[in-house]
Enzyme design. Structure first.
Site, short mmCIF file in Angstrom:
data_model
loop_
_atom_site.label_atom_id
_atom_site.label_comp_id
_atom_site.label_asym_id
_atom_site.label_seq_id
_atom_site.Cartn_x
_atom_site.Cartn_y
_atom_site.Cartn_z
CG HIS A 6 -1.91 1.06 1.32
ND1 HIS A 6 -2.34 1.78 0.22
CD2 HIS A 6 -2.61 1.56 2.39
CE1 HIS A 6 -3.26 2.66 0.61
NE2 HIS A 6 -3.43 2.55 1.92
N GLY A 11 -5.99 -9.28 3.27
CA GLY A 11 -5.09 -10.44 3.33
C GLY A 11 -5.80 -11.78 3.35
CG ASP A 46 -6.60 1.16 -0.39
OD1 ASP A 46 -6.76 0.03 -0.86
OD2 ASP A 46 -6.59 1.39 0.83
CD GLU A 105 -9.06 1.46 3.16
OE1 GLU A 105 -8.27 0.52 3.06
OE2 GLU A 105 -8.81 2.51 3.80
CD GLU A 165 -34.52 -10.44 2.16
OE1 GLU A 165 -33.96 -9.79 1.26
OE2 GLU A 165 -35.31 -11.38 1.92
CD GLU A 207 -31.26 -12.02 -0.74
OE1 GLU A 207 -31.28 -11.40 -1.83
OE2 GLU A 207 -32.28 -12.31 -0.11
CB SER A 266 -36.79 -9.18 -10.19
OG SER A 266 -36.78 -8.30 -9.07
#
Length: 219
Positions: free
Chosen positions: A18, A45, A103, A107, A139, A143, A164
């Site tokens: 980083h 990691g 990055d 975040e 939910e 998912e 949908s």
């Protein structure tokens, strides 16, 4: 003028996963006798290891902007390292600044803020309305991974073709209600603070342990 680091010979290549530490402490200026190379896998990691074992999709970026040796030879070695680690998306060329800013922005604006906190708030709202915790978990959390996988696999347009009609109409309603001009302004301000160095000052003035307790306990 050179400044030697104990245990490293002149010309040793230091790989940064980083770019933040190099930019914040200007290691390339403090230790100009060392070679500073960005090699940043785009994953935490534990997930890096998991995707390696599953032969999943793994990406990375690199930068040789502070490398003064033979670029072609070292780049060949870097690519070999990437393949050995299971990197199959790139590694793509970038810079220390771009990798760090992107990055931190991802975040703060999405990965470690919007997603987990929104999921938590929605879970609590469903449970408070009398719905079963198991249902709320499916939910709002379980998912979530399935949807993100579909979004990554299908791409932005393919994802909206996949869901949908109810979900498609609902997504547009949610976007209009939640993504207000104030939200968009605040989102942009996160990147502005990062690029201006304001976030670095916030880090220096923040007790990480105390912040972790607040997040965990809510107090």
């Amino acid at each position: 003028m050179t400044s030697h680091v104990q245990g490293f010979t002149e010309g040793t290549a230091i790989l940064y996963a980083h770019g933040f530490s190099l930019l914040k402490y200007e290691f390339e200026k403090k230790y100009p006798d060392l070679q500073h190379v960005l090699y940043a896998p785009k994953s935490i990691g534990s997930e890096l290891r998991r995707q390696y074992e599953l032969k999943g999709k793994l990406g990375a970026v690199y930068s040789l902007e502070f490398f003064t040796g033979g670029h072609d030879e070292f780049l060949d070695w870097l690519m070999h390292l990437a393949r050995a680690m299971g990197i199959n998306m790139g590694p793509y060329r970038s810079t220390f600044v771009h990798e760090t800013e992107a990055d931190l922005f991802s975040e703060q604006g999405l990965l470690c803020s919007l997603i987990p906190y929104t999921a938590g708030e929605m879970f609590k709202e469903l449970v408070n309305k009398g719905m079963e915790p198991e249902l709320a978990y499916f939910e709002c959390r379980h998912e979530l991974k399935l949807i993100v996988n579909a979004m990554v696999d299908k791409g932005p347009e393919g994802f909206f073709d996949l869901i949908s009609p109810n979900a498609l109409i609902g997504s547009e309603k949610g976007y209009k209600k939640l993504f207000s001009p104030e939200f968009k302004h605040n989102l942009k301000s996160l990147l502005t603070d990062i690029q201006a160095g304001t976030f670095n000052q916030e880090i220096d003035n923040t007790n990480v342990e105390e912040t972790s307790k607040i997040i965990v306990t809510g107090k």
